[in-house]
Design a protein around this motif. Structure first.
Motif, PDB file in Angstrom:
ATOM      1  N   LYS A  89      42.264  45.545  51.780  1.00 20.51           N
ATOM      2  CA  LYS A  89      39.893  45.719  51.646  1.00 20.51           C
ATOM      3  C   LYS A  89      39.674  45.235  50.868  1.00 20.51           C
ATOM      4  O   LYS A  89      39.006  44.621  50.132  1.00 20.51           O
ATOM      5  CB  LYS A  89      39.817  46.629  52.294  1.00 20.51           C
ATOM      6  CG  LYS A  89      38.363  47.159  52.577  1.00 20.51           C
ATOM      7  CD  LYS A  89      37.716  48.394  52.950  1.00 20.51           C
ATOM      8  CE  LYS A  89      36.517  48.614  53.820  1.00 20.51           C
ATOM      9  NZ  LYS A  89      36.237  50.184  54.392  1.00 20.51           N
ATOM     10  N   ARG A  90      40.222  45.882  49.382  1.00 20.13           N
ATOM     11  CA  ARG A  90      39.613  45.888  48.217  1.00 20.13           C
ATOM     12  C   ARG A  90      40.070  44.640  47.416  1.00 20.13           C
ATOM     13  O   ARG A  90      39.272  43.782  46.630  1.00 20.13           O
ATOM     14  CB  ARG A  90      40.919  47.149  47.132  1.00 20.13           C
ATOM     15  CG  ARG A  90      39.674  48.735  46.914  1.00 20.13           C
ATOM     16  CD  ARG A  90      40.986  49.514  46.606  1.00 20.13           C
ATOM     17  NE  ARG A  90      40.544  50.517  46.553  1.00 20.13           N
ATOM     18  CZ  ARG A  90      41.055  51.747  46.001  1.00 20.13           C
ATOM     19  NH1 ARG A  90      41.756  51.709  45.021  1.00 20.13           N
ATOM     20  NH2 ARG A  90      40.674  53.069  46.080  1.00 20.13           N
ATOM     21  N   ALA A  91      41.193  43.928  48.185  1.00 21.58           N
ATOM     22  CA  ALA A  91      41.127  42.371  47.325  1.00 21.58           C
ATOM     23  C   ALA A  91      40.442  41.306  47.961  1.00 21.58           C
ATOM     24  O   ALA A  91      39.801  41.056  48.002  1.00 21.58           O
ATOM     25  CB  ALA A  91      42.883  42.032  47.557  1.00 21.58           C
ATOM     26  N   LYS A  97      33.331  38.878  46.173  1.00 27.47           N
ATOM     27  CA  LYS A  97      32.757  38.958  44.939  1.00 27.47           C
ATOM     28  C   LYS A  97      32.500  37.918  44.132  1.00 27.47           C
ATOM     29  O   LYS A  97      31.941  37.643  43.825  1.00 27.47           O
ATOM     30  CB  LYS A  97      32.665  40.035  44.866  1.00 27.47           C
ATOM     31  CG  LYS A  97      31.720  40.952  43.688  1.00 27.47           C
ATOM     32  CD  LYS A  97      32.400  41.701  42.620  1.00 27.47           C
ATOM     33  CE  LYS A  97      31.149  42.385  41.475  1.00 27.47           C
ATOM     34  NZ  LYS A  97      31.131  43.858  41.307  1.00 27.47           N
ATOM     35  N   SER A  98      33.921  37.829  44.145  1.00 27.31           N
ATOM     36  CA  SER A  98      34.303  36.472  42.691  1.00 27.31           C
ATOM     37  C   SER A  98      33.583  35.194  43.133  1.00 27.31           C
ATOM     38  O   SER A  98      32.845  35.001  42.760  1.00 27.31           O
ATOM     39  CB  SER A  98      35.214  37.103  42.353  1.00 27.31           C
ATOM     40  OG  SER A  98      35.716  35.475  42.091  1.00 27.31           O
ATOM     41  N   TRP A 103      29.398  31.039  43.479  1.00 23.87           N
ATOM     42  CA  TRP A 103      28.689  30.069  44.791  1.00 23.87           C
ATOM     43  C   TRP A 103      27.342  30.164  43.771  1.00 23.87           C
ATOM     44  O   TRP A 103      26.255  29.453  44.066  1.00 23.87           O
ATOM     45  CB  TRP A 103      28.544  30.390  46.282  1.00 23.87           C
ATOM     46  CG  TRP A 103      28.180  29.843  46.873  1.00 23.87           C
ATOM     47  CD1 TRP A 103      28.459  28.584  47.690  1.00 23.87           C
ATOM     48  CD2 TRP A 103      26.909  30.110  47.597  1.00 23.87           C
ATOM     49  NE1 TRP A 103      26.564  28.507  48.482  1.00 23.87           N
ATOM     50  CE2 TRP A 103      26.316  29.719  48.749  1.00 23.87           C
ATOM     51  CE3 TRP A 103      25.593  31.138  47.356  1.00 23.87           C
ATOM     52  CZ2 TRP A 103      25.139  29.271  48.617  1.00 23.87           C
ATOM     53  CZ3 TRP A 103      24.993  32.232  48.440  1.00 23.87           C
ATOM     54  CH2 TRP A 103      24.471  30.725  48.842  1.00 23.87           C
ATOM     55  N   SER A 104      26.749  30.904  43.905  1.00 26.77           N
ATOM     56  CA  SER A 104      25.536  31.974  43.302  1.00 26.77           C
ATOM     57  C   SER A 104      25.179  30.922  42.297  1.00 26.77           C
ATOM     58  O   SER A 104      23.885  30.360  41.783  1.00 26.77           O
ATOM     59  CB  SER A 104      25.092  33.263  43.894  1.00 26.77           C
ATOM     60  OG  SER A 104      25.577  33.617  42.720  1.00 26.77           O
ATOM     61  N   SER A 121      32.215  33.631  53.085  1.00 25.55           N
ATOM     62  CA  SER A 121      32.419  34.898  54.131  1.00 25.55           C
ATOM     63  C   SER A 121      33.434  34.721  54.089  1.00 25.55           C
ATOM     64  O   SER A 121      34.172  33.200  54.546  1.00 25.55           O
ATOM     65  CB  SER A 121      31.798  35.083  55.624  1.00 25.55           C
ATOM     66  OG  SER A 121      32.037  35.819  55.906  1.00 25.55           O
ATOM     67  N   LEU A 122      34.373  36.167  54.831  1.00 35.25           N
ATOM     68  CA  LEU A 122      35.985  35.761  55.034  1.00 35.25           C
ATOM     69  C   LEU A 122      36.099  36.304  55.693  1.00 35.25           C
ATOM     70  O   LEU A 122      37.373  36.366  56.933  1.00 35.25           O
ATOM     71  CB  LEU A 122      36.369  37.226  54.377  1.00 35.25           C
ATOM     72  CG  LEU A 122      36.256  37.083  52.702  1.00 35.25           C
ATOM     73  CD1 LEU A 122      37.102  37.984  51.325  1.00 35.25           C
ATOM     74  CD2 LEU A 122      37.143  35.479  51.912  1.00 35.25           C
TER      75      LEU A 122
END
Length: 261
Positions: A89-91, A97-98, A103-104, A121-122
């Motif tokens: 989950k953390r990975a 986030k990266s 992208w932004s 989105s994952l």
């Protein structure tokens, strides 16, 4: 026995009977073992698991809430600091986030810029992929959707950009050059089909049509109802309904020949 099997189904055992890796797997495994030991101890032992609303003066629920609060104050006694599910989950969170940050920060330019509004989105399937999966049997329509969103289809603007042979003006005769915006928003040949876009975007705002999930659905309906962004670029002519006056007059010789049968 049936209750034990029900508990195992809820937790989700693997082939060897152990719970599958998932969130809070350590505590689920402990709960699974305790329940199984209790049920195996005596044949008449039973366990009922049911949902109950919180803060409704239910004795068992209130006691469980007290024990849960006390457990948060205890030192961690787990043999490992992080479970496999938590590490995954953390990975994924770090990756997303990266990816989202990159992208932004990337300038939105080029023909895909109006469509590049859906953040990374994952999740699988993604919002756009859900619609793509529904078009498995319509590859031609799917291709036109991608070409329209990428601004890389059969338009006069595309032909001029890559110095291709062919007319660059729209066959409708309006405008100096045929563009994606002209086809979606202004071309009189597609007035009827454009109603599918107007239902979603009152002002035919391209980023809404090309860069949102509802907009892509409206775009698919528009393309399905027209020949926009096709190689011919022409509006299909409706098949006229035959009239009685247009029916051919049968040959009199044919009538006479039929009398012998």
């Amino acid at each position: 026995m049936a209750l034990k099997e029900s508990v195992e189904d809820d937790i989700g055992p693997s082939a060897d009977g152990a719970p599958k890796p998932r969130s809070a797997q350590l505590y689920a495994h402990t709960f699974h073992n305790k329940i199984c030991q209790y049920l195996d101890a005596k044949q008449l032992n039973t366990v009922n698991i049911s949902w109950c609303p919180s803060h409704c003066d239910i004795a068992g629920n209130e006691r469980a809430d007290e024990l849960a609060k006390e457990a948060t104050k205890l030192a961690c006694t787990a043999p490992i600091g992080v479970t496999r599910a938590n590490a995954l989950k953390r990975a994924k969170a770090r990756t997303l986030k990266s990816w989202t940050r990159e992208w932004s920060r990337t300038p939105k330019s080029g023909g895909f810029a109006p469509a590049n509004r859906i953040p990374p989105s994952l999740r699988f399937p993604t919002p756009t992929l859900k619609h793509v999966l529904k078009l498995k049997k319509s590859r031609e329509l799917f291709g036109r959707i991608i070409q329209c969103r990428m601004n890389h289809g059969y338009t006069g603007q595309f032909q001029r950009r890559f110095n291709l042979r062919g007319e660059t003006r729209c066959p409708c005769g309006e405008g100096e050059i045929e563009t994606r915006e002209h086809i979606l928003c202004h071309c009189p040949w597609f007035t009827e089909a454009r109603a599918n876009l107007l239902k979603f975007s009152k002002y035919l705002f391209l980023p809404e049509i090309l860069g949102t999930e509802p907009g892509i659905k409206a775009l698919a309906n528009f393309l399905n109802a027209s020949s926009a962004f096709t190689r011919t670029g022409t509006k299909p002519l409706p098949t006229p309904t035959p009239l009685f006056d247009d029916e051919p007059v049968p040959d009199s010789e044919d009538d006479e020949s039929n009398e012998d049968y």
